[in-house]
Write an enzyme that holds these catalytic residues in place. Structure first.
Site, PDB file in Angstrom:
ATOM      1  N   TYR A 168     -13.465 -16.843  -9.477  1.00 47.88           N
ATOM      2  CA  TYR A 168     -12.856 -16.783  -7.898  1.00 47.88           C
ATOM      3  C   TYR A 168     -11.996 -15.885  -7.168  1.00 47.88           C
ATOM      4  O   TYR A 168     -12.348 -14.954  -5.690  1.00 47.88           O
ATOM      5  CB  TYR A 168     -12.631 -18.369  -7.132  1.00 47.88           C
ATOM      6  CG  TYR A 168     -12.164 -18.538  -5.958  1.00 47.88           C
ATOM      7  CD1 TYR A 168     -13.049 -18.894  -5.062  1.00 47.88           C
ATOM      8  CD2 TYR A 168     -10.515 -18.070  -5.388  1.00 47.88           C
ATOM      9  CE1 TYR A 168     -12.414 -19.188  -3.814  1.00 47.88           C
ATOM     10  CE2 TYR A 168     -10.082 -18.597  -4.158  1.00 47.88           C
ATOM     11  CZ  TYR A 168     -11.126 -19.161  -2.940  1.00 47.88           C
ATOM     12  OH  TYR A 168     -10.821 -19.727  -1.658  1.00 47.88           O
ATOM     13  N   ASP A 169     -10.544 -15.721  -8.073  1.00 49.78           N
ATOM     14  CA  ASP A 169      -9.875 -14.581  -7.475  1.00 49.78           C
ATOM     15  C   ASP A 169     -10.569 -13.527  -7.490  1.00 49.78           C
ATOM     16  O   ASP A 169     -10.280 -12.597  -6.484  1.00 49.78           O
ATOM     17  CB  ASP A 169      -9.362 -14.938  -8.522  1.00 49.78           C
ATOM     18  CG  ASP A 169      -8.548 -16.094  -8.786  1.00 49.78           C
ATOM     19  OD1 ASP A 169      -9.015 -17.344  -7.800  1.00 49.78           O
ATOM     20  OD2 ASP A 169      -7.268 -16.631  -9.497  1.00 49.78           O
ATOM     21  N   GLY A 171     -13.635 -12.634  -7.473  1.00 53.13           N
ATOM     22  CA  GLY A 171     -14.671 -12.352  -6.163  1.00 53.13           C
ATOM     23  C   GLY A 171     -13.733 -11.511  -4.614  1.00 53.13           C
ATOM     24  O   GLY A 171     -14.725 -11.110  -4.329  1.00 53.13           O
ATOM     25  N   THR A 233       4.737 -25.072  -7.245  1.00 50.10           N
ATOM     26  CA  THR A 233       4.552 -25.220  -5.552  1.00 50.10           C
ATOM     27  C   THR A 233       3.726 -24.945  -5.497  1.00 50.10           C
ATOM     28  O   THR A 233       2.762 -23.721  -5.580  1.00 50.10           O
ATOM     29  CB  THR A 233       5.892 -24.372  -5.637  1.00 50.10           C
ATOM     30  OG1 THR A 233       5.558 -23.264  -5.643  1.00 50.10           O
ATOM     31  CG2 THR A 233       7.367 -25.220  -6.255  1.00 50.10           C
TER      32      THR A 233
HETATM   33  N1  LIG Z   1      -9.079 -23.956   2.764  1.00 49.94           N
HETATM   34  C1  LIG Z   1      -7.971 -23.103   2.242  1.00 49.94           C
HETATM   35  O1  LIG Z   1      -7.359 -23.753   2.120  1.00 49.94           O
HETATM   36  C2  LIG Z   1      -8.589 -22.047   1.840  1.00 49.94           C
HETATM   37  C3  LIG Z   1      -7.493 -21.035   1.441  1.00 49.94           C
HETATM   38  C4  LIG Z   1      -8.638 -19.773   0.717  1.00 49.94           C
HETATM   39  C5  LIG Z   1      -9.062 -19.832   1.462  1.00 49.94           C
HETATM   40  N2  LIG Z   1     -10.270 -20.269   2.002  1.00 49.94           N
HETATM   41  C6  LIG Z   1     -11.837 -20.000   2.065  1.00 49.94           C
HETATM   42  O2  LIG Z   1     -11.579 -19.920   3.155  1.00 49.94           O
HETATM   43  C7  LIG Z   1     -13.422 -20.001   3.186  1.00 49.94           C
HETATM   44  C8  LIG Z   1     -13.848 -22.182   3.612  1.00 49.94           C
HETATM   45  O3  LIG Z   1     -12.711 -22.888   2.628  1.00 49.94           O
HETATM   46  P1  LIG Z   1     -13.373 -23.927   2.667  1.00 49.94           P
HETATM   47  O4  LIG Z   1     -11.471 -24.704   2.541  1.00 49.94           O
HETATM   48  O5  LIG Z   1     -13.480 -24.797   4.480  1.00 49.94           O
HETATM   49  O6  LIG Z   1     -13.747 -24.592   1.826  1.00 49.94           O
HETATM   50  P2  LIG Z   1     -15.271 -25.192   1.548  1.00 49.94           P
HETATM   51  O7  LIG Z   1     -15.791 -25.440   0.432  1.00 49.94           O
HETATM   52  O8  LIG Z   1     -15.207 -26.456   2.614  1.00 49.94           O
HETATM   53  O9  LIG Z   1     -16.040 -24.506   2.135  1.00 49.94           O
HETATM   54  C9  LIG Z   1     -17.415 -23.162   2.105  1.00 49.94           C
HETATM   55  C10 LIG Z   1     -18.993 -23.606   2.705  1.00 49.94           C
HETATM   56  O10 LIG Z   1     -19.592 -22.885   2.437  1.00 49.94           O
HETATM   57  C11 LIG Z   1     -20.515 -22.783   2.020  1.00 49.94           C
HETATM   58  N3  LIG Z   1     -21.026 -21.579   0.886  1.00 49.94           N
HETATM   59  C12 LIG Z   1     -21.161 -21.925  -0.216  1.00 49.94           C
HETATM   60  N4  LIG Z   1     -21.315 -20.899  -1.250  1.00 49.94           N
HETATM   61  C13 LIG Z   1     -22.456 -20.081   0.364  1.00 49.94           C
HETATM   62  C14 LIG Z   1     -23.584 -19.117  -0.770  1.00 49.94           C
HETATM   63  N5  LIG Z   1     -23.329 -18.640  -1.266  1.00 49.94           N
HETATM   64  N6  LIG Z   1     -24.228 -19.272   0.877  1.00 49.94           N
HETATM   65  C15 LIG Z   1     -24.207 -20.060   1.799  1.00 49.94           C
HETATM   66  N7  LIG Z   1     -23.476 -21.049   2.154  1.00 49.94           N
HETATM   67  C16 LIG Z   1     -22.491 -20.826   1.057  1.00 49.94           C
HETATM   68  C17 LIG Z   1     -20.362 -23.905   1.139  1.00 49.94           C
HETATM   69  O11 LIG Z   1     -21.349 -24.793   1.145  1.00 49.94           O
HETATM   70  C18 LIG Z   1     -18.942 -24.880   2.446  1.00 49.94           C
HETATM   71  O12 LIG Z   1     -19.980 -25.196   3.078  1.00 49.94           O
HETATM   72  C19 LIG Z   1     -13.870 -20.077   1.711  1.00 49.94           C
HETATM   73  O13 LIG Z   1     -14.012 -18.857   1.959  1.00 49.94           O
HETATM   74  C20 LIG Z   1     -12.645 -19.822   1.327  1.00 49.94           C
HETATM   75  O14 LIG Z   1     -12.653 -19.498  -0.210  1.00 49.94           O
HETATM   76  C21 LIG Z   1      -9.895 -21.526   1.485  1.00 49.94           C
END
Ligand SMILES: NC(=O)c1ccc[n+]([C@@H]2O[C@H](COP(=O)([O-])OP(=O)(O)OC[C@H]3O[C@@H](n4cnc5c(N)ncnc54)[C@H](O)[C@@H]3O)[C@@H](O)[C@H]2O)c1
Length: 331
Positions: A168-169, A171, A233
């Site tokens: 993930y990191d 990626g 934290t």
């Molecule tokens: N929520 C947070 O705190 C946070 C923090 C940092 C970054 N993000 C980034 O924001 C984005 C959304 O985060 P979130 O919290 O809504 O996560 P989430 O897991 O709820 O949503 C991600 C969505 O992407 C879909 N997905 C994953 N791989 C896929 C693929 N190969 N093809 C199609 N769909 C795919 C999943 O099914 C899911 O619905 C992500 O990219 C995440 O890395 C979120």
């Protein structure tokens, strides 16, 4: 506007889609449901039957060639000779697809890394064809276990290339690099949000993230699990603030990555105690071994967002937690 959102069944996308659809935009969502909630999509399809379309698909498969061969994809995503009107072009793409929860993204590390690289590359190619502006959801995890506190955008991070979080990191770091290459060599119009921990209603209660765990456990009357001694934290941004930040960034001319996060840094043990106070004062805390490479601290430096976007998180942690608990009680 016609807008594409990848990862549309996820937590952040649900709130983003509510904003975009209520403003009257036509939105196409893509999701493979690896971590999204069916209910998010079905509720949006019910509420916006004329302006929301959903494609269940994996972005890793979405090469330009595959899109043109699959009818149900090309109907919404292709720009072939039959696409007569300018309206058929996506003007904007929010690229959110990727599981954000460690237990889920570690379940299939190769798929996570592939989503960040191959999946992003496919979506960048689509953005070029449509001449769309694209916003990518990067993360504070690109700073790894930081030695600089709080973390400004200039900090280059301390990430382990060979550990359970690396898919993930690294990626996400590679996705940022890919964005830079596409911008400088192919002219892709890109915005990069480095999102710090965000929380709120509609998170998947079983996704294993810290706040979903605490609230779900407390509502079930179970003691709360804290990994390690809980002195690590995090800072927690309420989802409405984050969506406002994403949209300001999308509307801006800022190409450099921008941190989006709140200034309420709190230790995980204090967060558990706060949850207990809000839900059931009889509950206790149990400790489990700290996972490998778990960052010791997280706090965003947000002066760039403040200065360039006029953005700052507004919702307090107490207010936000109460709204999230209310939502989890309904489920
Ligand atoms: N929520 C947070 O705190 C946070 C923090 C940092 C970054 N993000 C980034 O924001 C984005 C959304 O985060 P979130 O919290 O809504 O996560 P989430 O897991 O709820 O949503 C991600 C969505 O992407 C879909 N997905 C994953 N791989 C896929 C693929 N190969 N093809 C199609 N769909 C795919 C999943 O099914 C899911 O619905 C992500 O990219 C995440 O890395 C979120």
């Amino acid at each position: 506007m016609k807008i594409l959102v990848t990862g549309s069944a996820g937590f952040l996308a649900y709130h983003l889609l509510q904003t975009l659809l209520s403003e009257g935009h036509f939105v196409v969502g893509i999701d493979n449901m690896v971590s999204g909630l069916e209910k998010n999509t079905s509720d949006l399809l019910k509420e916006y039957p004329k302006t929301f379309r959903f494609i269940k698909a994996d972005i890793i498969e979405m090469t330009t060639q595959n899109i043109s061969h699959k009818k149900e994809w090309s109907k919404y995503l292709s720009l072939d000779s039959t696409a007569s009107s300018h309206m058929k072009k996506f003007e904007r793409i929010y690229h959110l697809a990727c599981p954000a929860s460690p237990p889920i993204y570690q379940n299939d590390m190769l798929h996570t890394a592939d989503t960040c690289y191959t999946g992003s590359r496919n979506i960048f190619e689509l953005a070029l064809i449509h001449e769309a502006r694209i916003l990518i959801a990067s993360t504070s995890e690109i700073y790894g276990d930081p030695e600089v506190h709080p973390q400004p955008e200039e900090y280059r991070g301390n990430v382990n290339t060979v550990g359970p979080r690396s898919c993930y990191d690294e990626g996400k770091r590679l996705m940022e690099t890919l964005g830079y290459i596409y911008h400088t060599q192919k002219g892709l119009d890109i915005r990069t949000a480095r999102i710090f921990n965000t929380y709120g209603p509609r998170m998947n209660p079983f996704d294993g993230r810290v706040l979903t765990n605490f609230i779900s456990q407390a509502l079930r009357g179970e003691n709360l699990t804290v990994f390690g001694d809980g002195t690590q934290t995090r800072s927690f941004c309420y989802v409405s603030d984050l969506i406002d930040g994403l949209n300001r960034l999308m509307d801006s001319n800022i190409i450099e990555p921008i941190n989006l996060g709140a200034h309420n840094e709190i230790s995980i043990i204090e967060l558990a105690q706060k949850t207990i106070q809000l839900i059931d004062k009889k509950l206790k805390i149990k400790h489990k071994r700290l996972p490998i490479d778990d960052p010791k601290m997280r706090h965003p430096h947000t002066s760039r967002a403040e200065k360039l976007l006029g953005w700052n998180a507004q919702v307090s942690l107490d207010e936000g937690l109460k709204m999230m608990i209310q939502d989890f009680k309904k489920e």
